[in-house]
Design a protein around this motif. Structure first.
Motif, PDB file in Angstrom:
ATOM      1  N   ARG A 100      82.348   3.029   6.658  1.00  0.00           N
ATOM      2  CA  ARG A 100      81.981   2.289   5.081  1.00  0.00           C
ATOM      3  C   ARG A 100      82.683   3.198   4.070  1.00  0.00           C
ATOM      4  NH1 ARG A 100      75.968   0.576   5.726  1.00  0.00           N
ATOM      5  NH2 ARG A 100      75.966  -0.482   7.961  1.00  0.00           N
ATOM      6  N   PHE A 101      83.087   2.656   2.994  1.00  0.00           N
ATOM      7  CA  PHE A 101      83.536   3.317   1.742  1.00  0.00           C
ATOM      8  C   PHE A 101      82.760   2.699   0.757  1.00  0.00           C
ATOM      9  CE2 PHE A 101      87.118   2.862   4.587  1.00  0.00           C
ATOM     10  CZ  PHE A 101      87.804   4.145   4.643  1.00  0.00           C
ATOM     11  N   PRO A 102      82.425   3.546  -0.326  1.00  0.00           N
ATOM     12  CA  PRO A 102      81.791   2.898  -1.539  1.00  0.00           C
ATOM     13  C   PRO A 102      82.625   2.356  -2.293  1.00  0.00           C
ATOM     14  CG  PRO A 102      81.585   5.443  -1.577  1.00  0.00           C
ATOM     15  CD  PRO A 102      82.278   5.233  -0.267  1.00  0.00           C
ATOM     16  N   PHE A 103      82.272   1.231  -3.071  1.00  0.00           N
ATOM     17  CA  PHE A 103      83.162   0.652  -3.945  1.00  0.00           C
ATOM     18  C   PHE A 103      83.200   1.384  -5.233  1.00  0.00           C
ATOM     19  CE2 PHE A 103      82.679  -3.397  -2.028  1.00  0.00           C
ATOM     20  CZ  PHE A 103      84.045  -3.848  -2.228  1.00  0.00           C
ATOM     21  N   ALA A 104      82.425   2.673  -5.372  1.00  0.00           N
ATOM     22  CA  ALA A 104      82.338   3.599  -6.480  1.00  0.00           C
ATOM     23  C   ALA A 104      83.609   4.315  -6.358  1.00  0.00           C
ATOM     24  CB  ALA A 104      81.062   4.324  -6.370  1.00  0.00           C
ATOM     25  N   ASP A 105      84.230   4.369  -5.284  1.00  0.00           N
ATOM     26  CA  ASP A 105      85.598   5.112  -4.806  1.00  0.00           C
ATOM     27  C   ASP A 105      86.483   4.441  -5.105  1.00  0.00           C
ATOM     28  OD1 ASP A 105      84.012   7.636  -4.763  1.00  0.00           O
ATOM     29  OD2 ASP A 105      83.850   7.636  -2.651  1.00  0.00           O
ATOM     30  N   TRP A 106      86.527   2.952  -5.395  1.00  0.00           N
ATOM     31  CA  TRP A 106      87.724   2.137  -5.298  1.00  0.00           C
ATOM     32  C   TRP A 106      88.690   2.602  -6.556  1.00  0.00           C
ATOM     33  CZ3 TRP A 106      89.721  -0.773  -1.814  1.00  0.00           C
ATOM     34  CH2 TRP A 106      90.704  -1.850  -2.428  1.00  0.00           C
ATOM     35  N   PRO A 107      89.889   2.672  -6.452  1.00  0.00           N
ATOM     36  CA  PRO A 107      90.749   1.788  -5.113  1.00  0.00           C
ATOM     37  C   PRO A 107      90.780   3.039  -4.230  1.00  0.00           C
ATOM     38  CG  PRO A 107      92.263   2.762  -7.102  1.00  0.00           C
ATOM     39  CD  PRO A 107      90.989   2.771  -7.278  1.00  0.00           C
ATOM     40  N   ASN A 108      91.008   2.477  -3.002  1.00  0.00           N
ATOM     41  CA  ASN A 108      91.150   3.336  -1.722  1.00  0.00           C
ATOM     42  C   ASN A 108      92.498   3.473  -1.193  1.00  0.00           C
ATOM     43  OD1 ASN A 108      90.915   4.139   0.927  1.00  0.00           O
ATOM     44  ND2 ASN A 108      89.119   3.153   1.527  1.00  0.00           N
ATOM     45  N   PRO A 109      93.357   4.536  -1.412  1.00  0.00           N
ATOM     46  CA  PRO A 109      94.513   4.619  -0.785  1.00  0.00           C
ATOM     47  C   PRO A 109      94.804   4.286   0.721  1.00  0.00           C
ATOM     48  CG  PRO A 109      93.691   6.943  -1.199  1.00  0.00           C
ATOM     49  CD  PRO A 109      92.611   5.766  -1.781  1.00  0.00           C
ATOM     50  N   ASP A 110      93.778   4.336   1.416  1.00  0.00           N
ATOM     51  CA  ASP A 110      94.007   4.040   3.171  1.00  0.00           C
ATOM     52  C   ASP A 110      94.058   2.548   3.361  1.00  0.00           C
ATOM     53  OD1 ASP A 110      93.640   6.925   3.359  1.00  0.00           O
ATOM     54  OD2 ASP A 110      91.521   6.622   3.590  1.00  0.00           O
TER      55      ASP A 110
END
Length: 151
Positions: free
Chosen positions: A9-19
């Protein structure tokens, strides 16, 4: 089908995600704490033949739309606003909406970034994405159906 094909899981708080690839078909799951709340797919026009696509298309553009909090054209954001944001509003906030100093889009974006995480799985074709999304919405992938869009 199992959840092993999904990323952590990735938090939307860290969007955008370069991966997240610039062009990819995929399925995603969105979580609020440990509750699965939504499953979706993107990349209907992508197939294994490698048809020409825009610079960014598919999974990344769908997740970006969700991260924006904008209700216009985004059913997920409408669900979040209706089921989480509006019920949490306080009476003293209503005049801020009337004056335009607070918008439902802004409040929805804040909620998404403060409370939601996502995971995704890449697939080769739109057909594979559709199949995996339906399995996830039935509860066959994560052992539970999503709160907002179960099948």
């Amino acid at each position: 089908m199992d959840s092993d094909q999904f990323t952590p899981r990735f938090p939307f708080a860290d969007w955008p995600n370069p991966d997240v690839p610039a062009v990819a078909a995929g399925v995603y799951a969105i979580w609020k704490d440990n509750e699965l709340i939504y499953c979706g797919m993107s990349g209907r026009e992508i197939d294994s033949k490698g048809k020409a696509a825009p610079k960014k298309y598919g999974l990344v553009t769908r997740l970006n739309s969700h991260a924006s909090g904008r209700l216009s054209g985004d059913q997920f954001c409408v669900y979040v606003a209706n089921r989480f944001v509006i019920p949490s509003l306080k009476a003293e906030e209503l005049p801020l909406f009337a004056s335009g100093s607070l918008t439902l889009d802004a409040r929805t974006k804040t909620f998404i970034h403060d409370h939601l995480d996502y995971a995704y799985a890449l697939v080769e074709t739109a057909a594979a994405a559709y199949e995996l999304e339906r399995a996830a919405r039935r509860g066959d992938v994560f052992g539970t159906q999503p709160y907002l869009n179960p099948l």
